[in-house]
Design an enzyme around this catalytic site. Structure first.
Site, PDB file in Angstrom:
ATOM      1  N   LYS A  69       2.370  35.839  23.016  1.00 48.18           N
ATOM      2  CA  LYS A  69       2.999  34.440  23.166  1.00 48.18           C
ATOM      3  C   LYS A  69       3.666  34.412  21.927  1.00 48.18           C
ATOM      4  CE  LYS A  69       0.571  32.445  27.231  1.00 48.18           C
ATOM      5  NZ  LYS A  69      -0.192  31.472  27.919  1.00 48.18           N
ATOM      6  N   ASP A 105       4.264  26.672  29.933  1.00 47.22           N
ATOM      7  CA  ASP A 105       3.099  26.298  30.287  1.00 47.22           C
ATOM      8  C   ASP A 105       2.467  24.793  29.580  1.00 47.22           C
ATOM      9  OD1 ASP A 105       1.652  28.806  30.787  1.00 47.22           O
ATOM     10  OD2 ASP A 105       1.286  29.619  28.411  1.00 47.22           O
TER      11      ASP A 105
HETATM   12  P1  NAP Z   1      -6.614  31.363  23.328  1.00 48.96           P
HETATM   13  O1  NAP Z   1      -5.728  30.838  22.274  1.00 48.96           O
HETATM   14  O2  NAP Z   1      -8.094  32.363  22.903  1.00 48.96           O
HETATM   15  O3  NAP Z   1      -7.774  29.708  22.434  1.00 48.96           O
HETATM   16  C1  NAP Z   1      -8.880  29.462  23.298  1.00 48.96           C
HETATM   17  C2  NAP Z   1      -9.795  28.136  23.092  1.00 48.96           C
HETATM   18  O4  NAP Z   1     -11.025  27.998  23.556  1.00 48.96           O
HETATM   19  C3  NAP Z   1     -10.442  28.067  21.599  1.00 48.96           C
HETATM   20  O5  NAP Z   1      -9.554  26.583  21.110  1.00 48.96           O
HETATM   21  C4  NAP Z   1     -11.717  28.792  21.269  1.00 48.96           C
HETATM   22  O6  NAP Z   1     -12.183  27.415  20.349  1.00 48.96           O
HETATM   23  C5  NAP Z   1     -12.177  28.017  22.676  1.00 48.96           C
HETATM   24  N1  NAP Z   1     -13.118  29.177  22.997  1.00 48.96           N
HETATM   25  C6  NAP Z   1     -13.297  30.517  22.996  1.00 48.96           C
HETATM   26  N2  NAP Z   1     -14.665  30.909  23.588  1.00 48.96           N
HETATM   27  C7  NAP Z   1     -15.394  30.086  23.324  1.00 48.96           C
HETATM   28  C8  NAP Z   1     -16.068  29.309  23.814  1.00 48.96           C
HETATM   29  N3  NAP Z   1     -17.396  30.520  24.220  1.00 48.96           N
HETATM   30  N4  NAP Z   1     -16.391  27.743  23.696  1.00 48.96           N
HETATM   31  C9  NAP Z   1     -16.193  27.360  22.815  1.00 48.96           C
HETATM   32  N5  NAP Z   1     -14.701  27.654  22.501  1.00 48.96           N
HETATM   33  C10 NAP Z   1     -14.461  28.775  22.916  1.00 48.96           C
HETATM   34  O7  NAP Z   1      -6.420  31.256  24.526  1.00 48.96           O
HETATM   35  P2  NAP Z   1      -5.299  30.061  25.285  1.00 48.96           P
HETATM   36  O8  NAP Z   1      -3.866  31.037  25.560  1.00 48.96           O
HETATM   37  O9  NAP Z   1      -5.208  28.832  24.841  1.00 48.96           O
HETATM   38  O10 NAP Z   1      -6.024  30.281  26.673  1.00 48.96           O
HETATM   39  C11 NAP Z   1      -7.138  29.823  27.295  1.00 48.96           C
HETATM   40  C12 NAP Z   1      -7.256  30.029  28.458  1.00 48.96           C
HETATM   41  O11 NAP Z   1      -6.187  29.039  29.608  1.00 48.96           O
HETATM   42  C13 NAP Z   1      -7.457  31.731  29.434  1.00 48.96           C
HETATM   43  O12 NAP Z   1      -8.565  31.247  30.017  1.00 48.96           O
HETATM   44  C14 NAP Z   1      -6.452  31.186  29.914  1.00 48.96           C
HETATM   45  O13 NAP Z   1      -6.445  32.364  31.274  1.00 48.96           O
HETATM   46  C15 NAP Z   1      -5.742  29.858  30.523  1.00 48.96           C
HETATM   47  N6  NAP Z   1      -4.279  29.787  30.769  1.00 48.96           N
HETATM   48  C16 NAP Z   1      -4.690  29.346  31.837  1.00 48.96           C
HETATM   49  C17 NAP Z   1      -2.889  29.365  32.382  1.00 48.96           C
HETATM   50  C18 NAP Z   1      -2.700  28.607  33.845  1.00 48.96           C
HETATM   51  O14 NAP Z   1      -1.609  28.232  34.081  1.00 48.96           O
HETATM   52  N7  NAP Z   1      -3.324  27.874  34.581  1.00 48.96           N
HETATM   53  C19 NAP Z   1      -2.104  28.909  31.364  1.00 48.96           C
HETATM   54  C20 NAP Z   1      -2.831  29.261  30.250  1.00 48.96           C
HETATM   55  C21 NAP Z   1      -4.114  29.974  29.659  1.00 48.96           C
HETATM   56  P3  NAP Z   1     -12.497  28.059  18.561  1.00 48.96           P
HETATM   57  O15 NAP Z   1     -10.968  27.614  17.662  1.00 48.96           O
HETATM   58  O16 NAP Z   1     -13.453  27.972  18.315  1.00 48.96           O
HETATM   59  O17 NAP Z   1     -12.160  29.840  18.406  1.00 48.96           O
END
Ligand code: NAP
Length: 275
Positions: A69, A105
């Protein structure tokens, strides 16, 4: 549908794409709209080469997902201001050879929330996480004038997002200081197979609170189960997914997306109602 020499191509770029539900959702919508187009999962390990292919083949539009992205941005001709602020593009429109980037999003999250609560000036919203999804949610909430507070496991990343949004940051596990009306959970904590974990202390969940978890596998995360039992209004990740997809279709085709059909199609693919 019939595939012939005029069939147009859409798709999703990402890696891996094993579990993506975008093809099932978008193909149902394209067919219902009577368009001679198909949508494919275009899994790639090389986004630069893939984008050369997009230009060479005249692919009409794309979804972009993890891990591309942000990486895709310099490969585009133009990026709209919201996607630029978020720092992530999840939608590409091919307008006569020019590739334009957007982030749906943000609108998806807002539309999902607004199915159950009106977001306005001063609605206090706590965003858990500071990744790409949290950035989209945070900027979308601010377009409505909402008060945003960020909580994140890594303080540096959380503080950086709070700085970009000009909003407050709270350290992990100090969520109860936020006194929020809405919580939006954007981390993968609680997502299959990590289904027994909840990223928010139970003490924060009080009656009247609205809790959205953007995960939809499982259908009801541990967080949403606890929130429901404590009298909160809950929203899972499906409405956001449907609305971000609907916004993509609007950008690609200028047509109104068949949201109810898209939702029913994805629910059927997830086996909702069969468990
Ligand atoms: P990302 O950029 O990798 O960010 C992940 C976030 O989660 C970071 O803030 C990270 O914190 C935190 N995190 C990860 N593992 C953790 C843990 N074990 N404990 C606490 N915090 C944790 O990912 P993203 O693109 O934002 O996506 C995140 C989620 O949203 C995914 O599961 C994705 O499938 C979902 N999503 C859903 C939709 C929808 O339409 N429903 C759309 C987009 C995304 P740190 O900064 O500490 O690493």
């Amino acid at each position: 549908m019939t595939i012939n020499q005029q069939t147009g191509l859409y798709g999703v770029l990402g890696f891996p794409l094993t579990h993506t539900l975008s093809p099932v959702m978008h193909n149902a919508a394209l067919t219902a709209l009577g368009l001679n187009d198909v949508y494919l999962a275009l899994e790639t390990k090389d986004i630069t080469a893939a984008m050369t292919g997009v230009r060479a083949l005249g692919i009409k539009g794309l979804s972009v997902t993890i891990p591309y992205k942000s990486e895709v941005i310099p490969l585009l001709d133009e990026v709209d201001s919201l996607a630029t602020n978020i720092g992530a593009v999840n939608t590409i429109v091919n307008r006569e050879g020019r590739l334009l980037g957007y982030n749906t999003d943000a609108w998806g999250a807002l539309a999902a929330l607004e199915e159950v609560i009106s977001i306005g000036h001063r609605t206090r919203c706590l965003v858990i996480g500071a990744g790409g999804a949290a950035r989209a949610v945070g900027f979308a909430l601010q377009t409505k004038g909402a008060g945003v507070i960020i909580v994140n496991r890594s303080p540096d990343k959380g503080q950086a997002l709070a700085r970009d949004l000009n909003c407050d940051f709270l350290p992990w596990a100090e969520e109860d200081r936020a006194e929020a009306e809405v919580i939006i959970q954007t981390t993968p904590v609680g997502m299959y197979p990590d289904i027994d974990n909840c990223p928010v202390p139970e003490s924060v969940l009080r009656p009247g609170l609205t809790v959205m978890d953007i995960i939809y596998n499982p259908w009801e995360t541990k967080l949403l189960g606890l929130a429901k039992s404590r009298g909160c209004r809950v929203i899972n990740g499906l409405p956001m997914f449907i609305h971000q997809g609907g916004a993509q279709l609007r950008l690609w085709t200028d047509l109104e997306p068949p949201l109810a059909l898209m939702r029913a199609t994805v629910e059927a693919a997830l086996g909702v109602g069969r468990h």
